[in-house]
Motif scaffolding. Structure first.
Motif, PDB file in Angstrom:
ATOM      1  N   THR A  62       5.241  -3.790   1.937  1.00 13.62           N
ATOM      2  CA  THR A  62       4.292  -3.474   3.011  1.00 13.62           C
ATOM      3  C   THR A  62       4.555  -2.086   3.584  1.00 13.62           C
ATOM      4  O   THR A  62       3.629  -1.288   3.801  1.00 13.62           O
ATOM      5  N   LEU A  63       5.841  -1.759   3.823  1.00 12.96           N
ATOM      6  CA  LEU A  63       6.158  -0.431   4.346  1.00 12.96           C
ATOM      7  C   LEU A  63       5.813   0.665   3.337  1.00 12.96           C
ATOM      8  O   LEU A  63       5.351   1.748   3.709  1.00 12.96           O
ATOM      9  N   SER A  64       6.023   0.383   2.060  1.00 12.34           N
ATOM     10  CA  SER A  64       5.650   1.363   1.034  1.00 12.34           C
ATOM     11  C   SER A  64       4.149   1.592   1.018  1.00 12.34           C
ATOM     12  O   SER A  64       3.678   2.733   0.891  1.00 12.34           O
ATOM     13  N   VAL A  66       2.108   1.190   3.534  1.00 11.21           N
ATOM     14  CA  VAL A  66       1.753   1.950   4.740  1.00 11.21           C
ATOM     15  C   VAL A  66       2.082   3.430   4.542  1.00 11.21           C
ATOM     16  O   VAL A  66       1.312   4.326   4.910  1.00 11.21           O
ATOM     17  N   GLY A  67       3.253   3.726   3.944  1.00  9.33           N
ATOM     18  CA  GLY A  67       3.606   5.113   3.682  1.00  9.33           C
ATOM     19  C   GLY A  67       2.641   5.799   2.740  1.00  9.33           C
ATOM     20  O   GLY A  67       2.262   6.960   2.940  1.00  9.33           O
ATOM     21  N   LEU A  68       2.223   5.093   1.680  1.00  4.76           N
ATOM     22  CA  LEU A  68       1.261   5.665   0.747  1.00  4.76           C
ATOM     23  C   LEU A  68      -0.078   5.917   1.420  1.00  4.76           C
ATOM     24  O   LEU A  68      -0.743   6.930   1.156  1.00  4.76           O
ATOM     25  N   LEU A  70      -0.564   6.588   4.632  1.00  3.51           N
ATOM     26  CA  LEU A  70      -0.439   7.764   5.500  1.00  3.51           C
ATOM     27  C   LEU A  70      -0.430   9.053   4.679  1.00  3.51           C
ATOM     28  O   LEU A  70      -1.039  10.054   5.059  1.00  3.51           O
ATOM     29  N   TRP A  71       0.258   9.051   3.540  1.00  2.00           N
ATOM     30  CA  TRP A  71       0.308  10.238   2.688  1.00  2.00           C
ATOM     31  C   TRP A  71      -1.063  10.575   2.124  1.00  2.00           C
ATOM     32  O   TRP A  71      -1.514  11.726   2.168  1.00  2.00           O
ATOM     33  N   GLN A  72      -1.755   9.573   1.589  1.00  2.00           N
ATOM     34  CA  GLN A  72      -3.068   9.814   1.010  1.00  2.00           C
ATOM     35  C   GLN A  72      -4.080  10.243   2.074  1.00  2.00           C
ATOM     36  O   GLN A  72      -4.916  11.122   1.836  1.00  2.00           O
ATOM     37  N   GLN A 535      -8.651   4.065   0.198  1.00  2.44           N
ATOM     38  CA  GLN A 535      -7.199   3.992   0.290  1.00  2.44           C
ATOM     39  C   GLN A 535      -6.737   2.752   1.036  1.00  2.44           C
ATOM     40  O   GLN A 535      -5.774   2.087   0.628  1.00  2.44           O
ATOM     41  N   TRP A 539      -4.471  -0.195  -0.965  1.00  5.42           N
ATOM     42  CA  TRP A 539      -3.067  -0.449  -0.664  1.00  5.42           C
ATOM     43  C   TRP A 539      -2.850  -1.592   0.317  1.00  5.42           C
ATOM     44  O   TRP A 539      -1.768  -2.182   0.335  1.00  5.42           O
TER      45      TRP A 539
END
Length: 653
Positions: A62-64, A66-68, A70-72, A535, A539
């Motif tokens: 889940t954290l990964s 969320v990080g993806l 935010l990056w995208q 996105q 995700w």
């Protein structure tokens, strides 16, 4: 009275049952409620998964995600403010640009001698002292004009100096005496011609007239550069004191400069040229300036259908100390642009035919937020001194001139005058040279702020030039061509023409393809929102409603819970303070109000049997037993205050 027991039970349930959702008493309970009820599956799996390893894996996934996201999303935002470039090429009849022509020598030396006699004398003396050669006895006529009456004093104050091996002593080339060097040393190196001895450095010293200890020595490893720089410094000072009308007469007229002219296969003359006076280049002439409201155009490419002129350079009347090359300078520009001859002018040589082919390009950039350009320059806090359309060069020159007037009290000679200012000269402004050099040093180092204030123009026109040179006139045609040109202009020139005095210039379109380069937004708002949705769905299996839910829970509800807890603490403190001040012991009814017993938790639904079973048992109470029957409940009571007449009669029977 019948509803009193129901209200009591409801109030008791509210104090006892854990309330979920926005009415949760703590943030941990709010987060648990959110994870169990949200549509984002990862958060739900964190709560319902059994086993630490599985729960840890879901947390990492889940954290990964969320990080993806935010990056995208950050990439999408940056791409949203980018622009794509499109190039359009079309064939059409093109307007011919303005072509400005100047003689490299700004003023006729024969006419300027009376103003430059003292300066030329000092320059020849420096050459004789430093290099050891002489032209014999000087026959330069001394002038009694006011420009030279005080010139010698300033030549003594700012003489050429010979510095040996960067020592702090220098030899004054005017008097031959040695002087001590004060202040900073600025060495302007050059690779042109050295003076023979590498240890001999030539330059000049400038000092602050108000503070003699503030000095700067400007040195050059090339004696040619040092003498020219020193000469130009005094030359600008002298020219600043001569009225504009006089300078226009001292420079070249259109009849002097132009011998022949053709455009688009037709003959033209000086009436097609507009004169303007450039401080450094004297009288310049612009073809097709558009001042009369008419702009010439061409419908055919090629050298035969452009501008063809033959220029008379008159090399014999050049100033030997001011310019070291022979020919003319030209610049191709738009009718609304100022011709910066000194910055981007193209030199053409004598005894040669110079062909300049052009490609026309119009460019347009997007302004903020895509780029830091300006549409008209109205948003730039710098006054336009050139009365032409805005450009970056106009802004930089105007900014420096304004700084010059503010710092030195006068304007630099090479740029237009601001309102209420006058050009610097060392009769009225003895400190201007030192001030100018220090200010120019700051400008080059970008310490004046001009480079930060001035911006590129969003729209501009550009003519890409391709230059080729051929020998002209040819050996076989030289004799008759020079005879004809001498015959045409003989009465005005009063001498036979030489091919080194002539320059042939041709300016034309190589083709009539107009290139239009424009910037367009790479992404629109609709595309940005669609990419965001893609996105989030990829995700987190999330939609817009899910985003609204996240905002509601993590911002609105979380903030309300924090504020509610703070309010309860403050209220508890205030109640404790009042009890302490009155001396009363806390009453049994003053029970601390929990988060469940909040006024916002208004729910008038009666408790059900299932919720009643969830009530906790009191700590010190015995186990519940079956209560004895209440026989009063068997008593029938009517709900009506009056009995109907027909039932009365039945009762009597």
């Amino acid at each position: 009275a019948a509803t009193a027991p129901g209200k009591k039970i409801t109030a008791r349930l509210k104090r006892t049952l854990p309330v979920r959702g926005p009415q949760a008493p703590t943030l941990s309970e709010l987060m648990r409620w959110y994870c169990l009820n949200t549509n984002t599956h990862g958060c739900r799996r964190i709560v319902v998964s059994r086993g630490r390893l599985r729960r840890l894996l879901w947390i990492l996934l889940t954290l990964s995600a969320v990080g993806l996201i935010l990056w995208q999303c950050a990439e999408l935002l940056m791409n949203y403010y980018s622009a794509s470039v499109s190039v359009t090429v079309q064939f059409q009849k093109l307007p011919f640009p303005a072509v400005t022509i100047c003689n490299i020598n700004p003023y006729k030396y024969s006419a300027m001698k009376e103003y430059l006699s003292e300066l030329d004398k000092e320059t020849k003396k420096a050459l004789e002292t430093f290099y050891g050669f002489s032209e014999g006895k000087s026959k330069v006529r001394r002038s009694v004009d006011e420009w030279n009456s005080t010139g010698s004093d300033f030549f003594q104050q700012i003489p050429l100096l010979k510095v040996e091996d960067f020592s702090r002593t220098a030899t004054d080339l005017h008097s031959g005496q040695k002087r001590k060097i004060e202040g900073s040393v600025f060495h302007k190196d050059s690779s042109i011609v050295n003076s023979g001895d590498s240890n001999d450095i030539i330059g000049f010293q400038l000092c602050d007239a108000n503070n003699s200890s503030e000095c700067a020595l400007y040195t050059f490893s090339s004696g040619v550069n040092a003498i020219q720089e020193w000469y130009k410094l005094h030359y600008m000072n002298i020219m600043a004191q001569i009225p504009l009308e006089t300078k226009e007469k001292l420079s070249y007229s259109a009849d002097d400069l132009l011998l022949t002219c053709f455009f688009d296969g037709l003959s033209c003359d000086k009436r097609h040229f507009t004169r303007f006076h450039h401080p450094l280049h004297g009288n310049c002439y612009t073809f097709n300036s558009g001042e009369n409201g008419t702009i010439l155009s061409t419908s055919t490419g090629g050298s035969e259908y452009g501008l063809q002129v033959v220029l008379y350079i008159d090399e014999a009347d050049y100033n030997p100390f001011l310019v070291t090359s022979t020919g003319a300078k030209i610049i191709v520009h738009d009718q609304n642009e100022y011709p910066f001859i000194e910055d981007i002018g193209t030199e053409i040589e004598t005894a040669a035919a110079t062909s300049i082919g052009m490609h026309f390009t119009r460019s347009r950039k997007l302004s903020k937020p895509y780029s830091d350009c300006t549409e008209t320059g109205a948003d730039i806090p710098v006054e336009n001194l050139y009365n032409k359309s805005y450009s970056l060069q106009i802004c930089l020159h105007s900014c420096f001139q304004k700084a010059m007037v503010d710092s030195c009290g006068c304007a630099q000679y090479a740029q237009p005058l601001p309102a209420g200012a006058e050009y610097c000269n060392y009769k009225k402004n003895p400190n201007w040279m030192y001030c100018y050099y220090r200010l120019h040093e700051k400008f080059v180092k970008e310490q004046l702020g001009c480079q930060q204030i001035c911006k590129d123009a969003c729209s501009f026109k550009e003519w890409a030039l391709t230059t080729s040179i051929a020998q002209w006139p040819s050996t076989v045609s030289e004799d008759w061509m020079l005879r004809v040109l001498s015959w045409d202009k003989g009465q005005k020139l009063n001498k036979k023409l030489n091919k080194t005095d002539l320059a042939n210039l041709m300016v034309f379109y190589k083709d009539l393809n107009e290139r239009f380069i424009s910037e367009n937004p790479a992404n629109t708002l609709v595309i940005l929102l669609s990419n965001f949705g893609g996105q989030l769905g990829l995700w987190m299996s999330c939609s817009v409603v899910c985003v609204i839910e996240i905002v509601e829970v993590f911002f609105i509800d979380s903030l309300s819970i924090v504020m509610r807890r703070q309010w309860q603490k403050a209220k508890k403190w205030w109640n404790g303070r009042k009890r302490g001040g009155s001396g009363k012991a806390p009453q049994a009814g003053d029970v601390e109000r929990q988060g469940h017993d909040n006024p916002v938790c208004i729910d008038e639904d009666l408790p059900t049997f299932t919720t009643a079973l969830r009530l906790p048992l009191p700590q010190d109470s015995p186990l519940p037993r079956t209560p004895p029957p209440n026989y009063s409940t068997l008593r029938l009571e009517t709900a009506f205050t009056e009995q109907l007449p027909d039932t009365l009669e039945l009762g009597q029977h």
